[in-house]
Design a protein around this motif. Structure first.
Motif: not given
Length: 154
Positions: A44-46, A70-74, A134-135
């Protein structure tokens, strides 16, 4: 997790199985089948346009239903999902992948066992992904929220 898909045989549209979008989707399916939240989040993107289609943005009984951006949320989403539903009991099947340019829609079924209640939910879903550089930049899941919440009721 029992995760059935042969992305090359289920891709339709102008993307074809070798397009960048199709390859990103195939990698997404491979990683979600392994169930490692941090490796999934790397796809995932940031910043992510994230939506899980429920009547409310947050649901007290279903811990993974809340806003994400966010990526951290994902990573937290996949971690929470894995803690709540038993990955060893999961059955996910993708019957169709529709690709057009940087957009992909995955159609399939999912059956999960909720650890706290011992109840299973089964549903059909549609997942709309957008791929950029690519994300994954968009993740919109459309699912049977009633089937899920019923599995959480005691």
């Amino acid at each position: 997790m029992n995760h059935e898909v042969d992305a090359d045989e289920r891709v339709i549209g102008n993307g074809g199985p070798r397009s960048a979008t199709s390859q990103a989707v195939a990698e997404f399916l491979r990683r979600t089948g392994r169930g490692t939240p941090d490796e999934i989040a790397e796809l995932y993107a940031e910043e992510v346009d994230w939506r899980v289609s429920w009547p409310r943005q947050r649901h007290a009984a279903v811990p993974w239903i809340r806003p994400r951006a966010t990526r951290a949320d994902v990573a937290d989403h996949y971690r929470t999902f894995g803690e709540t539903c038993d990955p060893a009991e999961a059955e996910v099947s993708v019957s169709r992948i529709i690709v057009e340019g940087d957009e992909a829609v995955l159609i399939g079924t999912s059956s999960q066992l909720v650890r706290t209640t011992g109840k299973r939910f089964s549903m059909t879903f549609a997942l709309h992904l957008t791929i950029g550089a690519g994300l994954i930049t968009r993740h919109h899941m459309y699912e049977d929220s009633l089937a899920v919440i019923e599995a959480f009721s005691g």
